[in-house]
Design a protein around this motif. Structure first.
Motif, PDB file in Angstrom:
ATOM      1  N   GLU A 133       0.828  -1.213   0.000  1.00  0.00           N
ATOM      2  CA  GLU A 133       0.000   0.000   0.000  1.00  0.00           C
ATOM      3  C   GLU A 133       0.858   1.258   0.000  1.00  0.00           C
ATOM      4  O   GLU A 133       0.550   2.216  -0.709  1.00  0.00           O
ATOM      5  CB  GLU A 133      -0.939  -0.009   1.201  1.00  0.00           C
ATOM      6  CG  GLU A 133      -2.034  -1.047   1.093  1.00  0.00           C
ATOM      7  CD  GLU A 133      -2.854  -1.205   2.366  1.00  0.00           C
ATOM      8  OE1 GLU A 133      -2.594  -0.486   3.370  1.00  0.00           O
ATOM      9  OE2 GLU A 133      -3.750  -2.073   2.373  1.00  0.00           O
ATOM     10  N   ARG A 134       1.941   1.254   0.772  1.00  0.00           N
ATOM     11  CA  ARG A 134       2.841   2.410   0.801  1.00  0.00           C
ATOM     12  C   ARG A 134       3.476   2.634  -0.564  1.00  0.00           C
ATOM     13  O   ARG A 134       3.610   3.768  -1.023  1.00  0.00           O
ATOM     14  CB  ARG A 134       3.932   2.220   1.856  1.00  0.00           C
ATOM     15  CG  ARG A 134       3.417   2.307   3.269  1.00  0.00           C
ATOM     16  CD  ARG A 134       4.507   2.014   4.275  1.00  0.00           C
ATOM     17  NE  ARG A 134       3.943   1.876   5.612  1.00  0.00           N
ATOM     18  CZ  ARG A 134       4.634   1.549   6.682  1.00  0.00           C
ATOM     19  NH1 ARG A 134       5.937   1.323   6.600  1.00  0.00           N
ATOM     20  NH2 ARG A 134       4.048   1.436   7.857  1.00  0.00           N
ATOM     21  N   GLN A 135       3.853   1.531  -1.214  1.00  0.00           N
ATOM     22  CA  GLN A 135       4.457   1.647  -2.540  1.00  0.00           C
ATOM     23  C   GLN A 135       3.442   2.202  -3.539  1.00  0.00           C
ATOM     24  O   GLN A 135       3.769   3.085  -4.330  1.00  0.00           O
ATOM     25  CB  GLN A 135       4.973   0.293  -3.019  1.00  0.00           C
ATOM     26  CG  GLN A 135       5.675   0.379  -4.358  1.00  0.00           C
ATOM     27  CD  GLN A 135       6.115  -0.966  -4.866  1.00  0.00           C
ATOM     28  OE1 GLN A 135       5.307  -1.884  -4.948  1.00  0.00           O
ATOM     29  NE2 GLN A 135       7.384  -1.080  -5.182  1.00  0.00           N
ATOM     30  N   GLN A 136       2.219   1.728  -3.477  1.00  0.00           N
ATOM     31  CA  GLN A 136       1.180   2.209  -4.386  1.00  0.00           C
ATOM     32  C   GLN A 136       0.900   3.691  -4.157  1.00  0.00           C
ATOM     33  O   GLN A 136       0.722   4.438  -5.110  1.00  0.00           O
ATOM     34  CB  GLN A 136      -0.091   1.374  -4.221  1.00  0.00           C
ATOM     35  CG  GLN A 136       0.071  -0.025  -4.755  1.00  0.00           C
ATOM     36  CD  GLN A 136      -1.089  -0.945  -4.410  1.00  0.00           C
ATOM     37  OE1 GLN A 136      -1.869  -0.671  -3.493  1.00  0.00           O
ATOM     38  NE2 GLN A 136      -1.206  -2.043  -5.124  1.00  0.00           N
ATOM     39  N   GLU A 137       0.868   4.116  -2.896  1.00  0.00           N
ATOM     40  CA  GLU A 137       0.670   5.537  -2.585  1.00  0.00           C
ATOM     41  C   GLU A 137       1.818   6.380  -3.099  1.00  0.00           C
ATOM     42  O   GLU A 137       1.622   7.465  -3.650  1.00  0.00           O
ATOM     43  CB  GLU A 137       0.520   5.732  -1.074  1.00  0.00           C
ATOM     44  CG  GLU A 137      -0.784   5.251  -0.517  1.00  0.00           C
ATOM     45  CD  GLU A 137      -0.834   5.330   1.001  1.00  0.00           C
ATOM     46  OE1 GLU A 137       0.047   5.972   1.617  1.00  0.00           O
ATOM     47  OE2 GLU A 137      -1.754   4.721   1.586  1.00  0.00           O
ATOM     48  N   ARG A 138       3.040   5.886  -2.920  1.00  0.00           N
ATOM     49  CA  ARG A 138       4.223   6.628  -3.357  1.00  0.00           C
ATOM     50  C   ARG A 138       4.260   6.775  -4.873  1.00  0.00           C
ATOM     51  O   ARG A 138       4.559   7.831  -5.398  1.00  0.00           O
ATOM     52  CB  ARG A 138       5.490   5.934  -2.870  1.00  0.00           C
ATOM     53  CG  ARG A 138       6.778   6.634  -3.270  1.00  0.00           C
ATOM     54  CD  ARG A 138       8.024   5.927  -2.740  1.00  0.00           C
ATOM     55  NE  ARG A 138       8.133   4.547  -3.145  1.00  0.00           N
ATOM     56  CZ  ARG A 138       8.627   4.138  -4.337  1.00  0.00           C
ATOM     57  NH1 ARG A 138       9.016   5.011  -5.215  1.00  0.00           N
ATOM     58  NH2 ARG A 138       8.702   2.851  -4.623  1.00  0.00           N
ATOM     59  N   LEU A 139       3.911   5.696  -5.568  1.00  0.00           N
ATOM     60  CA  LEU A 139       3.975   5.722  -7.023  1.00  0.00           C
ATOM     61  C   LEU A 139       2.747   6.337  -7.660  1.00  0.00           C
ATOM     62  O   LEU A 139       2.825   6.825  -8.787  1.00  0.00           O
ATOM     63  CB  LEU A 139       4.187   4.291  -7.559  1.00  0.00           C
ATOM     64  CG  LEU A 139       5.517   3.648  -7.183  1.00  0.00           C
ATOM     65  CD1 LEU A 139       5.571   2.206  -7.682  1.00  0.00           C
ATOM     66  CD2 LEU A 139       6.689   4.448  -7.708  1.00  0.00           C
ATOM     67  N   GLY A 140       1.642   6.319  -6.944  1.00  0.00           N
ATOM     68  CA  GLY A 140       0.408   6.926  -7.468  1.00  0.00           C
ATOM     69  C   GLY A 140       0.052   6.404  -8.833  1.00  0.00           C
ATOM     70  O   GLY A 140      -0.023   5.205  -9.072  1.00  0.00           O
ATOM     71  N   GLN A 142       1.791   6.267 -11.386  1.00  0.00           N
ATOM     72  CA  GLN A 142       2.899   5.591 -12.056  1.00  0.00           C
ATOM     73  C   GLN A 142       2.869   4.088 -11.792  1.00  0.00           C
ATOM     74  O   GLN A 142       3.563   3.339 -12.441  1.00  0.00           O
ATOM     75  CB  GLN A 142       4.253   6.106 -11.540  1.00  0.00           C
ATOM     76  CG  GLN A 142       4.482   7.554 -11.789  1.00  0.00           C
ATOM     77  CD  GLN A 142       5.759   8.015 -11.090  1.00  0.00           C
ATOM     78  OE1 GLN A 142       6.599   7.214 -10.709  1.00  0.00           O
ATOM     79  NE2 GLN A 142       5.891   9.305 -10.917  1.00  0.00           N
ATOM     80  N   TYR A 143       2.032   3.678 -10.833  1.00  0.00           N
ATOM     81  CA  TYR A 143       2.001   2.267 -10.419  1.00  0.00           C
ATOM     82  C   TYR A 143       1.443   1.418 -11.552  1.00  0.00           C
ATOM     83  O   TYR A 143       0.294   1.535 -11.929  1.00  0.00           O
ATOM     84  CB  TYR A 143       1.162   2.108  -9.155  1.00  0.00           C
ATOM     85  CG  TYR A 143       1.101   0.693  -8.663  1.00  0.00           C
ATOM     86  CD1 TYR A 143       2.208   0.099  -8.085  1.00  0.00           C
ATOM     87  CD2 TYR A 143      -0.052  -0.052  -8.792  1.00  0.00           C
ATOM     88  CE1 TYR A 143       2.167  -1.204  -7.635  1.00  0.00           C
ATOM     89  CE2 TYR A 143      -0.108  -1.353  -8.353  1.00  0.00           C
ATOM     90  CZ  TYR A 143       1.001  -1.922  -7.775  1.00  0.00           C
ATOM     91  OH  TYR A 143       0.948  -3.217  -7.336  1.00  0.00           O
TER      92      TYR A 143
END
Length: 145
Positions: A133-140, A142-143
């Motif tokens: 979830e943190r990665q998805q939030e960070r990439l927005g 771009q994910y």
């Protein structure tokens, strides 16, 4: 305490398997490329995860690996203890068998116990799903899988 590359990479591998989870098995080659880890070293790490039942494997042309359970099941602490062993900051806290002769009079032991509790509180309360979830939030936007 210092987490080795084996422990750090194991967490990254589990996250990678969660990110690219589409129901199919993922080849070591693809994980290694994405994570910048040599295939040989990655195979050693995957073998540990596989033996513990954290990942499932299948052999052959369509073979590879995938998470055995949901990303919400695995905590960072589980993975680190599997690959690193004890996360205790000092030897006298590693096992019940290790008995320090100064244990009853050690004025610093309270610090080491509090440090161990703090470490455990962090690693035991962060799951692979949380990292996903943190990665998805960070990439927005771009994910992309």
């Amino acid at each position: 305490m210092k987490i080795s590359t084996r422990g750090r990479y194991a967490v990254r591998v589990m996250l990678d398997l969660a990110v690219y989870n589409n129901g199919e098995y993922i080849k070591v080659k693809h994980i290694a490329e994405r994570q910048g880890i040599s295939e040989k070293y990655l195979e050693q790490i995957i073998a540990i995860l596989n033996k513990a039942g954290y990942v499932k494997s299948i052999r052959g042309a369509q073979g590879g690996y995938r998470l055995a359970k949901s990303p919400s099941y695995y905590t960072v602490g589980m993975i680190l203890r599997l690959t690193e062993g004890s996360l205790a900051p000092v030897a006298c806290l590693e096992d019940d068998d290790v008995e320090c002769e100064r244990c009853d009079t050690c004025d610093t032991l309270v610090v080491w116990r509090e440090l161990e509790q703090a470490i455990n509180n962090v690693v035991d309360n962060v799951t692979i799903e949380d990292l996903l979830e943190r990665q998805q939030e960070r990439l927005g936007s771009q994910y992309v899988i």
